[in-house]
Design a protein around this motif. Structure first.
Motif, PDB file in Angstrom:
ATOM      1  N   SER A 112     -54.107 -72.628 -28.125  1.00 12.37           N
ATOM      2  CA  SER A 112     -52.890 -72.872 -29.435  1.00 12.37           C
ATOM      3  C   SER A 112     -52.504 -71.402 -29.735  1.00 12.37           C
ATOM      4  O   SER A 112     -52.204 -70.706 -28.687  1.00 12.37           O
ATOM      5  CB  SER A 112     -53.680 -73.414 -30.731  1.00 12.37           C
ATOM      6  OG  SER A 112     -53.163 -73.403 -31.860  1.00 12.37           O
ATOM      7  N   HIS A 113     -52.462 -71.318 -30.870  1.00 11.25           N
ATOM      8  CA  HIS A 113     -51.317 -69.794 -31.235  1.00 11.25           C
ATOM      9  C   HIS A 113     -52.110 -69.164 -32.325  1.00 11.25           C
ATOM     10  O   HIS A 113     -52.855 -69.705 -33.174  1.00 11.25           O
ATOM     11  CB  HIS A 113     -50.151 -70.105 -31.782  1.00 11.25           C
ATOM     12  CG  HIS A 113     -49.344 -70.893 -30.738  1.00 11.25           C
ATOM     13  ND1 HIS A 113     -48.770 -70.253 -29.468  1.00 11.25           N
ATOM     14  CD2 HIS A 113     -49.205 -72.340 -30.672  1.00 11.25           C
ATOM     15  CE1 HIS A 113     -48.283 -71.437 -28.801  1.00 11.25           C
ATOM     16  NE2 HIS A 113     -48.277 -72.391 -29.381  1.00 11.25           N
ATOM     17  N   ARG A 114     -52.150 -67.685 -32.263  1.00  7.85           N
ATOM     18  CA  ARG A 114     -52.913 -66.971 -33.179  1.00  7.85           C
ATOM     19  C   ARG A 114     -52.331 -67.196 -34.637  1.00  7.85           C
ATOM     20  O   ARG A 114     -53.106 -67.440 -35.720  1.00  7.85           O
ATOM     21  CB  ARG A 114     -52.507 -65.616 -33.153  1.00  7.85           C
ATOM     22  CG  ARG A 114     -53.310 -64.477 -34.203  1.00  7.85           C
ATOM     23  CD  ARG A 114     -53.002 -63.066 -33.823  1.00  7.85           C
ATOM     24  NE  ARG A 114     -53.515 -62.450 -32.333  1.00  7.85           N
ATOM     25  CZ  ARG A 114     -54.722 -62.153 -32.473  1.00  7.85           C
ATOM     26  NH1 ARG A 114     -55.644 -62.184 -33.265  1.00  7.85           N
ATOM     27  NH2 ARG A 114     -54.981 -61.921 -30.989  1.00  7.85           N
ATOM     28  N   PHE A 125     -59.261 -65.615 -33.446  1.00  5.34           N
ATOM     29  CA  PHE A 125     -58.402 -65.853 -32.296  1.00  5.34           C
ATOM     30  C   PHE A 125     -58.901 -64.593 -31.297  1.00  5.34           C
ATOM     31  O   PHE A 125     -57.808 -64.018 -30.696  1.00  5.34           O
ATOM     32  CB  PHE A 125     -57.147 -65.754 -32.537  1.00  5.34           C
ATOM     33  CG  PHE A 125     -56.113 -66.477 -31.296  1.00  5.34           C
ATOM     34  CD1 PHE A 125     -56.278 -67.652 -31.110  1.00  5.34           C
ATOM     35  CD2 PHE A 125     -55.401 -65.643 -30.714  1.00  5.34           C
ATOM     36  CE1 PHE A 125     -55.396 -68.149 -30.237  1.00  5.34           C
ATOM     37  CE2 PHE A 125     -54.420 -66.191 -29.724  1.00  5.34           C
ATOM     38  CZ  PHE A 125     -54.526 -67.442 -29.381  1.00  5.34           C
ATOM     39  N   TYR A 249     -40.563 -73.433 -31.388  1.00  6.53           N
ATOM     40  CA  TYR A 249     -41.395 -72.851 -30.231  1.00  6.53           C
ATOM     41  C   TYR A 249     -40.837 -71.481 -29.890  1.00  6.53           C
ATOM     42  O   TYR A 249     -41.384 -70.926 -29.302  1.00  6.53           O
ATOM     43  CB  TYR A 249     -41.206 -74.116 -29.241  1.00  6.53           C
ATOM     44  CG  TYR A 249     -41.765 -75.267 -29.527  1.00  6.53           C
ATOM     45  CD1 TYR A 249     -43.314 -75.144 -29.570  1.00  6.53           C
ATOM     46  CD2 TYR A 249     -41.343 -76.481 -29.818  1.00  6.53           C
ATOM     47  CE1 TYR A 249     -44.126 -76.514 -30.044  1.00  6.53           C
ATOM     48  CE2 TYR A 249     -41.761 -77.600 -30.338  1.00  6.53           C
ATOM     49  CZ  TYR A 249     -43.175 -77.577 -30.306  1.00  6.53           C
ATOM     50  OH  TYR A 249     -44.038 -78.751 -30.921  1.00  6.53           O
ATOM     51  N   LEU A 252     -42.755 -68.760 -31.228  1.00  7.72           N
ATOM     52  CA  LEU A 252     -44.231 -68.508 -30.730  1.00  7.72           C
ATOM     53  C   LEU A 252     -44.257 -67.660 -29.668  1.00  7.72           C
ATOM     54  O   LEU A 252     -43.518 -67.963 -28.524  1.00  7.72           O
ATOM     55  CB  LEU A 252     -44.712 -69.976 -30.597  1.00  7.72           C
ATOM     56  CG  LEU A 252     -44.923 -70.812 -31.653  1.00  7.72           C
ATOM     57  CD1 LEU A 252     -45.237 -71.969 -31.426  1.00  7.72           C
ATOM     58  CD2 LEU A 252     -45.914 -70.307 -32.824  1.00  7.72           C
ATOM     59  N   PRO A 253     -44.949 -66.495 -29.765  1.00  9.30           N
ATOM     60  CA  PRO A 253     -44.953 -65.621 -28.517  1.00  9.30           C
ATOM     61  C   PRO A 253     -45.220 -65.918 -27.091  1.00  9.30           C
ATOM     62  O   PRO A 253     -44.423 -65.944 -26.309  1.00  9.30           O
ATOM     63  CB  PRO A 253     -45.980 -64.695 -28.939  1.00  9.30           C
ATOM     64  CG  PRO A 253     -46.024 -64.718 -30.512  1.00  9.30           C
ATOM     65  CD  PRO A 253     -45.888 -66.158 -30.690  1.00  9.30           C
ATOM     66  N   SER A 254     -46.190 -66.809 -27.039  1.00  9.79           N
ATOM     67  CA  SER A 254     -46.332 -67.424 -25.574  1.00  9.79           C
ATOM     68  C   SER A 254     -45.098 -68.298 -25.082  1.00  9.79           C
ATOM     69  O   SER A 254     -44.847 -67.932 -23.776  1.00  9.79           O
ATOM     70  CB  SER A 254     -47.584 -68.250 -25.474  1.00  9.79           C
ATOM     71  OG  SER A 254     -47.599 -69.338 -26.181  1.00  9.79           O
ATOM     72  N   TYR A 255     -44.447 -68.928 -25.917  1.00  7.69           N
ATOM     73  CA  TYR A 255     -43.539 -69.981 -25.449  1.00  7.69           C
ATOM     74  C   TYR A 255     -42.246 -69.063 -25.159  1.00  7.69           C
ATOM     75  O   TYR A 255     -41.085 -69.187 -24.287  1.00  7.69           O
ATOM     76  CB  TYR A 255     -43.058 -70.947 -26.384  1.00  7.69           C
ATOM     77  CG  TYR A 255     -44.141 -72.025 -26.268  1.00  7.69           C
ATOM     78  CD1 TYR A 255     -44.898 -72.397 -25.224  1.00  7.69           C
ATOM     79  CD2 TYR A 255     -44.620 -72.600 -27.478  1.00  7.69           C
ATOM     80  CE1 TYR A 255     -45.798 -73.304 -25.177  1.00  7.69           C
ATOM     81  CE2 TYR A 255     -45.758 -73.386 -27.641  1.00  7.69           C
ATOM     82  CZ  TYR A 255     -46.329 -73.736 -26.407  1.00  7.69           C
ATOM     83  OH  TYR A 255     -47.513 -74.784 -26.359  1.00  7.69           O
TER      84      TYR A 255
END
Length: 317
Positions: A112-114, A125, A249, A252-255
């Motif tokens: 997931s995300h922080r 996290f 999306y 969100l940093p990862s995306y």
């Protein structure tokens, strides 16, 4: 067992075609979800995937629906791990696999995300890569053998389950960065991707997975690529709709890292949009990039929704 409907391409490589399930509201939500799975089955779709965010529990919903509809592979994309102990997830996954039948369930898990785990849910996290590695040290033996004994920095467990097993239950990681992709190749069957374009798959995802799998002496990993798809003559309108539907999306940093790596402005630029020829050409880019499964998020409505499914069904069969 699942059907293996495949997409033949100009590269002479076969790719399985899947779709995602959308959640429904109301007391008949599970019945409607089951109808959607039945439709995918009837359309010849090879796999059906469900996200786990703030709606229905994906594993429970898939267990109910798959127990009523045969053949199609069902998978989670993905169940977040920080809010579930690996023992609890192993029990649930093994139970869901019993309901679905042998060889039908694939368990996709992710961090997931922080902003979700810490800010919305109030959980830690910290050390996400370490936590995933240790989580797998408990989850995988529980899925395979029903027992685990492990003591790490983030997870400590010594337990034997009595939950019945139903054959091999494959696991995929929601992996995007190089260290998580390496972990996916070393310890699981592969990865399930979101917001990742063909250039990034070709130049980043597949080489990282392949190198790690080879070094670990493991088979070539599965690469499940999930993206919005819309078959339409109104590409501009579909792009606008995608920009609105998937805008979150991009923050969100990862995306965001995958969007930037692909060299596009935002999530809508990764959507596969156009008429049948244009969409088919774009899908062939993913095949050449090395995906093993392409999973469509169908986001259009009306006649274009029917057209999109018809095209996906024609590829699958």
């Amino acid at each position: 067992m699942t059907r293996d409907h495949l997409l033949p391409t100009t590269t002479e490589v076969m790719v399985r075609i899947g779709v995602t399930l959308n959640e429904h509201d109301g007391p008949d939500a599970l019945s409607r979800l089951t109808e959607d799975l039945q439709r995918a089955h009837d359309d010849g779709i090879a796999s059906v995937w469900m996200s786990h965010i703030f709606g229905m529990d994906a594993l429970t919903a898939l267990a109910v629906a798959a127990g009523r509809v045969p053949d199609v592979e069902v998978g989670t994309a993905v169940v977040p791990i920080f809010t579930r102990h690996p023992v609890a997830l192993a029990q649930q996954a093994r139970t869901a696999a019993l309901a679905a039948g042998p060889g039908r369930l694939t368990l996709g898990i992710g961090l997931s995300h922080r902003v979700i785990v810490e800010d919305l849910l109030g959980c830690s996290f910290e050390r996400p890569l370490r936590h995933m590695d240790e989580y797998l040290s408990v989850l995988l033996p529980l899925l395979d053998e029903g027992a685990a004994s492990f003591s790490g920095a983030t997870v400590r467990t010594q337990v034997r389950l009595t939950t019945p097993g139903n054959g091999r239950l494959p696991v995929l990681l929601g992996a995007l960065g190089p260290r998580m992709l390496t972990l996916a190749a070393e310890r699981t069957e592969g990865t399930v991707l979101w917001m990742t374009g063909p250039i990034t798959v070709r130049d980043h995802v597949v080489p990282t997975l392949a190198a790690a799998a080879q070094a670990a002496g493991r088979p070539a990993p599965r690469v499940v690529c999930v993206l919005p798809v819309g078959v339409t003559d109104d590409s501009d309108g579909a792009y606008t709709r995608a920009a609105m539907a998937f805008r979150t999306y991009g923050s969100l940093p990862s995306y965001r890292a995958m969007i930037d790596r692909e060299g596009v402005a935002g999530p809508a630029d990764l959507a596969v949009i156009g008429d049948e020829d244009a969409v088919g050409t774009k899908l062939d880019e993913f095949v050449k990039a090395g995906v093993t499964d392409f999973v469509a998020v169908e986001f259009l409505t009306g006649a274009d929704a029917v057209r999109t499914r018809s095209f996906l069904g024609s590829l699958a069969t």
